[in-house]
Enzyme design. Structure first.
Site, PDB file in Angstrom:
ATOM      1  N   THR A 208      53.266  -0.347  -8.010  1.00  0.00           N
ATOM      2  CA  THR A 208      53.792   0.094  -6.810  1.00  0.00           C
ATOM      3  C   THR A 208      55.191  -0.128  -6.653  1.00  0.00           C
ATOM      4  O   THR A 208      55.580  -1.227  -6.790  1.00  0.00           O
ATOM      5  CB  THR A 208      52.820  -0.609  -5.594  1.00  0.00           C
ATOM      6  OG1 THR A 208      51.597  -0.219  -5.786  1.00  0.00           O
ATOM      7  CG2 THR A 208      53.364   0.129  -4.462  1.00  0.00           C
ATOM      8  N   GLY A 238      43.894   3.436  -2.666  1.00  0.00           N
ATOM      9  CA  GLY A 238      44.378   1.985  -2.376  1.00  0.00           C
ATOM     10  C   GLY A 238      44.976   2.035  -0.853  1.00  0.00           C
ATOM     11  O   GLY A 238      44.763   3.281  -0.315  1.00  0.00           O
ATOM     12  N   THR A 259      52.340  -4.544  -1.162  1.00  0.00           N
ATOM     13  CA  THR A 259      51.925  -4.269  -2.606  1.00  0.00           C
ATOM     14  C   THR A 259      50.871  -5.183  -3.042  1.00  0.00           C
ATOM     15  O   THR A 259      50.720  -6.269  -2.158  1.00  0.00           O
ATOM     16  CB  THR A 259      53.055  -4.221  -3.481  1.00  0.00           C
ATOM     17  OG1 THR A 259      52.654  -4.011  -4.890  1.00  0.00           O
ATOM     18  CG2 THR A 259      54.015  -5.556  -3.239  1.00  0.00           C
TER      19      THR A 259
HETATM   20  C1  SD4 Z   1      47.067  -0.329  -4.537  1.00  0.00           C
HETATM   21  N1  SD4 Z   1      48.387  -1.574  -3.659  1.00  0.00           N
HETATM   22  O1  SD4 Z   1      46.597   0.849  -4.975  1.00  0.00           O
HETATM   23  C2  SD4 Z   1      48.262  -0.908  -4.544  1.00  0.00           C
HETATM   24  C3  SD4 Z   1      48.632  -1.248  -5.960  1.00  0.00           C
HETATM   25  C4  SD4 Z   1      49.778  -2.293  -5.990  1.00  0.00           C
HETATM   26  O2  SD4 Z   1      51.206  -3.318  -7.451  1.00  0.00           O
HETATM   27  O3  SD4 Z   1      50.538  -2.675  -4.967  1.00  0.00           O
HETATM   28  N2  SD4 Z   1      50.198  -2.583  -7.452  1.00  0.00           N
HETATM   29  O4  SD4 Z   1      46.028  -1.012  -4.181  1.00  0.00           O
END
Ligand code: SD4
Length: 347
Positions: A208, A238, A259
């Site tokens: 992310t 997400g 994140t």
């Molecule tokens: C999610 N928050 O889809 C995101 C993933 C993420 O670094 O932040 N990855 O859950």
């Protein structure tokens, strides 16, 4: 913060004695200068450069946060955009959101074969009466707005990682936990469920880019774009496209982006909760810490197996972050340059 002459005059005109304020905001992580942009992870350094091209010319925070994260969406080596890891069926599905200083917001989720989901999210915000479009409908909308439909072919590095994953094809995605820095990480999971924490190409398993900015006019905006969790169930969405969870902006208070394990950000309405703590007078770092600690309390021993991180920027340009585990960092760009800051963390 460094009080320069211009800042001092601005502060004095507010009736605030410069020395008093200097005493209050003298920590390295706190700045009152604007513009400023902050973004998650080390990929934030490049993304900030894109945003800074807009901000340094007096552009809006909204344009800056869109342009900034587009840089990351274009970086095929990174875990955002079409170069990212696929879901368990081998398809890259993308989530993104954007929010401006007037509570306008737009998002897309489960979007496939479109290169810049953040720009589609902005179109949802500007061209429709809706906030969120998903899946096929989001893709059709993107095409109607002139976005190209890409091939859907995996990037070389994602394909390699996916082929490796297919050998077992069996685990629950665990996002962002760096095992060598957090000895409890993954400890609750059976071996077959453990996620790789570093890919063969050396990248960390974080997928992310989140960005928030304050422009020269004192307006805040934020953006977030992601492929979510590598090898997720098909259709999984997400926190990143959920306004109030992965991203929230209240121009009277501040802007926050998350994140990490999205499911656990959603269940506490994470970004909105951090903004509300700032409204109560908490610093950005303390506000982030309170929500991370809440997640830790909720998850109990399972907190060892997830990472959750927030970055926050308040109306005064003060910024901060907090993570559940070690290993999170964020990039900050001001008039004084662009640098990476290691985040404080809980365990
Ligand atoms: C999610 N928050 O889809 C995101 C993933 C993420 O670094 O932040 N990855 O859950």
């Amino acid at each position: 913060m460094r009080i320069n002459r211009r800042n001092f005059i601005n502060l004095s005109s507010l009736g605030i004695a410069g020395f008093t304020l200097q005493g209050f905001v003298n920590k390295e992580s706190m700045q009152v200068q604007k513009p400023i942009v902050i973004a998650t992870w080390d990929a934030g350094l490049n993304a900030n450069k894109g945003a800074w091209e807009v901000l340094s010319k007096g552009g809006t925070a909204l344009d800056a946060v869109e342009k900034g994260v587009m840089v990351t969406e274009d970086e095929i080596s990174c875990c955002v955009g079409l170069g990212a890891n696929p879901d368990r069926d081998g398809h890259v599905t993308l989530d993104a959101s954007i929010m401006d200083h007037e509570f306008n917001c737009g998002s897309v989720a489960f979007l496939e074969k479109i290169k810049h989901p953040i720009s589609v999210a902005r179109k949802v915000m500007e061209k429709t009466p809706h906030v969120m479009l998903v899946g096929e409908g989001a893709q059709q909308f993107a095409i109607s707005q002139g976005f190209n439909l890409e091939s859907g072919k995996l990037s070389e590095s994602a394909d390699k990682t996916y082929q490796q994953w297919l050998k077992k094809s069996e685990y629950k995605p665990v996002i962002n936990v760096e095992r060598q820095n957090s000895k409890n990480a993954n400890s609750q999971l059976e071996d077959k469920y453990k996620a790789p924490t570093r890919f063969s190409n050396g990248d960390w398993n974080h997928d992310t880019i989140g960005m928030v900015a304050l422009d020269a006019n004192g307006n805040l905006s934020g953006s977030c774009t992601t492929s979510g969790a590598g090898f997720k169930l098909r259709g999984r969405v997400g926190d990143s496209p959920i306004i109030g969870a992965g991203l929230y902006v209240d121009n009277e208070v501040g802007a926050v982006v998350a994140t990490g394990q999205g499911e656990d950000v959603i269940r506490v309405a994470g970004a909105s909760a951090v903004v509300e703590h700032m409204r109560q007078g908490k610093t950005p770092q303390e506000a982030c810490r309170l929500v991370v600690e809440k997640i830790r309390r909720i998850k109990k021993e399972k907190a060892a197996d997830i990472q959750v991180c927030f970055i926050a920027l308040n109306k005064n340009g003060e910024h901060g972050s907090y993570a559940l585990h070690n290993g999170f960092n964020y990039a900050v760009h001001t008039n004084e340059g662009n640098k990476l800051i290691e985040s404080p963390f809980s365990v």
